[in-house]
Design a protein around this motif. Sequence first.
Motif, PDB file in Angstrom:
ATOM      1  N   GLU A 199      29.104  42.174  41.908  1.00 25.63           N
ATOM      2  CA  GLU A 199      29.757  41.156  41.087  1.00 25.63           C
ATOM      3  C   GLU A 199      30.328  41.751  39.804  1.00 25.63           C
ATOM      4  OE1 GLU A 199      27.448  37.048  42.339  1.00 25.63           O
ATOM      5  OE2 GLU A 199      26.829  38.087  40.515  1.00 25.63           O
ATOM      6  N   TYR A 347      39.777  32.561  40.316  1.00 29.44           N
ATOM      7  CA  TYR A 347      38.738  31.571  40.601  1.00 29.44           C
ATOM      8  C   TYR A 347      39.133  30.710  41.803  1.00 29.44           C
ATOM      9  CZ  TYR A 347      35.525  27.655  40.054  1.00 29.44           C
ATOM     10  OH  TYR A 347      34.574  26.676  40.284  1.00 29.44           O
ATOM     11  N   ALA A 350      38.910  32.837  44.975  1.00 28.19           N
ATOM     12  CA  ALA A 350      37.521  33.122  45.344  1.00 28.19           C
ATOM     13  C   ALA A 350      36.807  31.911  45.924  1.00 28.19           C
ATOM     14  CB  ALA A 350      36.761  33.638  44.120  1.00 28.19           C
ATOM     15  N   THR A 351      37.230  30.709  45.548  1.00 24.18           N
ATOM     16  CA  THR A 351      36.567  29.483  46.015  1.00 24.18           C
ATOM     17  C   THR A 351      37.326  28.785  47.135  1.00 24.18           C
ATOM     18  OG1 THR A 351      37.653  28.242  44.212  1.00 24.18           O
ATOM     19  CG2 THR A 351      35.418  29.070  43.796  1.00 24.18           C
ATOM     20  N   TYR A 496      33.062  33.598  44.862  1.00 21.15           N
ATOM     21  CA  TYR A 496      32.357  33.114  43.668  1.00 21.15           C
ATOM     22  C   TYR A 496      31.160  32.315  44.161  1.00 21.15           C
ATOM     23  CZ  TYR A 496      31.328  31.156  39.123  1.00 21.15           C
ATOM     24  OH  TYR A 496      30.700  30.809  37.943  1.00 21.15           O
ATOM     25  N   LEU A 515      32.904  34.676  34.811  1.00 20.37           N
ATOM     26  CA  LEU A 515      33.652  34.878  36.063  1.00 20.37           C
ATOM     27  C   LEU A 515      33.022  36.012  36.861  1.00 20.37           C
ATOM     28  CD1 LEU A 515      37.260  34.513  34.614  1.00 20.37           C
ATOM     29  CD2 LEU A 515      35.893  32.769  35.780  1.00 20.37           C
ATOM     30  N   LYS A 516      31.834  35.758  37.380  1.00 21.89           N
ATOM     31  CA  LYS A 516      31.089  36.776  38.131  1.00 21.89           C
ATOM     32  C   LYS A 516      31.528  36.794  39.598  1.00 21.89           C
ATOM     33  CE  LYS A 516      26.964  36.574  35.192  1.00 21.89           C
ATOM     34  NZ  LYS A 516      25.499  36.344  35.188  1.00 21.89           N
ATOM     35  N   PHE A 517      32.765  37.229  39.810  1.00 23.45           N
ATOM     36  CA  PHE A 517      33.298  37.291  41.168  1.00 23.45           C
ATOM     37  C   PHE A 517      32.614  38.403  41.953  1.00 23.45           C
ATOM     38  CE2 PHE A 517      37.090  35.873  38.649  1.00 23.45           C
ATOM     39  CZ  PHE A 517      37.077  34.564  39.096  1.00 23.45           C
TER      40      PHE A 517
END
Length: 525
Positions: A199, A347, A350-351, A496, A515-517
Motif C-alpha cells: 500500500e 480513488y 481503485a474502487t 482501495y 489514500l492507502k492504495f
Amino acid sequence: MKNIRQFQIQTMRWRSTATAHTPHVSTGSPEDLEVNNEFITAKHYSEVPGPMPWPIIGNTWRMLPVIGPYQISDLANVSYILYKQYGKIAKLGNLVGRPDLLFVYDADEIEKVYRQEGDTPFRPSMPCLVKYKSQVRGQFFGRLPGVVGVHGEPWREFRTKVQKPVLQPQTVKKYIQPIEEVSDYFIKRMQEMKNENSEMPADFDNEIHKWALECIGRVALDARLGCLRPDLPKNSEPQKIINAAKYALRNVALLELKYPFWRYLPSTLWKKYVSNMDYFIEICMKYIDDAMLRLKNKPQSVNESELSLVERILANESDPKTAYILALDLILVGIDTISMAVCSMLYQIATRPEEQEKIHQEILKILPNKNDKLDASKLEKMVYLKAFIKEVLRMYSTVIGNGRTLQKDMVICGYKIPKGIQLVFPTIVTGNMEEYVTDCKQFKPERWLKQSSGYIHPYASLPYGHGPRMCLGRRFADLEMQVFLAKLIRSHKLEYLHKPLDYKVTFMYAPDGELKFKMTERPTP
C-alpha cells in the motif's frame, strides 16, 4: 449607511420603469421584444429566495466557526442545501466586503448567461489575489498582471500574448515525452513507497503533489525541479513550492468567506498569504531567468517549433515579465488542481474494478509491450480512459462551480438581476441533476462515447469553465492526467481496501483521508 442608500437607489431604479433597461417595444427586433417582455414580467431582485441575513454582519455569520451552519470544507454540500431549500436560484446576500453570491442551478439559464457575455467576461475574482497583484505588489505586476484574478482589457491583452503557444496542439504534443518520463519515474517511486501490504503511504497525496509540480515545472518553468527524489527533505525548494501553493489556494475561501476582515485590518492569515505569494515570484523569476540564458545560447537559426513553451514566449516578448507572470499563474492554480483531480481519479479507479479492467484492456491494445512509448496518435485512441476522466469530473467535479460577475442587468430564472452580482454555477450539482444528465446517479463513462444514446446538457458539466475564460492550462492538465493514468494502469492494478472516503473541499473537491492504495504489478502478457 452608504450601502443601505446604494441599495435604496438600486431598488428605485428597478421599480421606476421596467423598460428603462431595454430597447423600446415599438422599434425592437423580435429578440429585443422578448428581452423587453422578460424585464416587464420579471420579479424584483429582492424577491430572490435565500437565507435571511442578520443585521450588520449579514450572512457572513453562516461561515463563522461554532455558530455558522456552513462549513468551508463542505461547500459542495452547501451548494446542494441551497438548491434543495430554495430551488433553481438562491441568493446568499449581505456578505461582509463582497457582492452577493447568486447560485444558479438551471443549465438553460447558465447557457443564456454564457451566450450573452462579450469578449472580456468577468469571473468572480479572488479579492485577496486582486489586492496582492494590484496593490501589495502592483509595481511588479504592472499593467498586465496575468490571467488569474484579472479582468477586462488587461486580462484580454495578456491572454492574447500567451494563448497561442499555450493552447496550440503542436506545443502540447511536444510535452508528451517529458510528461511520460516524469510519470514513469513516479510509478517506479510508487513501487518503492509500498509498505508490507503493498500500500501507498498515508501522505500519498503529497507525493501526487510532487509529481504534479514536476510536470508543471517542465511546462511553466522549463526545468526539472527534482521533486521526486526519494531523499527530498521537508525544507527543500520543491516542498516549499507545494506548501506555498496549497496555502495560497486553500485559504482563499477562509479569507473571502470565513475571515474577510483582513480587508480592514491585516490578519496573520493575510500576512502569511502575502509571504507565500512573494515566494512564488522569487521562484518563477529564478527559473525563467535560467531559461532566458539558455535561449540566448541557442543558434539564431533555430526554428520556433523547436522551442519550448517558455522559450517561445521569451522569444516573442522583450520583457521576461510576461513569462514570470504566466509561470506564477500556471503553478499557483495548477499544482493543487491537478493533484486533487488525480487523487480523485485514482480513488475512483481503485474502487471501480470493472471500469479499471476496461481501461486496462484498452491500454493493453494500444501499448501491447510494457516499455512501449506514448505519442499523440496513441493517446487519441484511449477513448474509454478519456470518458472515464470526464465521468469522474461530472460526478465529483474537482472545481465545484464556475461563475461570472454580471456586466449588465439580466433576467435570470424570472428575476431581475442587477449588474455587479456574482453568479455561481455549481457544476457539482447541475452535473448530477436527472433533467440534465440521463441516469445521473449512475457512474457511466460510456455516456461520453459517440455511440451513447444518453443525454447530457452541454452546460451542465463544465469542469474547465466555458468561453473566453475557459481554463488556459486545460490541455496540459488533460495530458498529464491521461499519460500518468495510462502508464500506471497499463502495468499495475489499483485497489482501495479501507473504509470508503467522503469528498470534501479544500480549495478543490477531492477524497478526504489517507489514500492507502494497494498497488499490484500485473503479469506481463
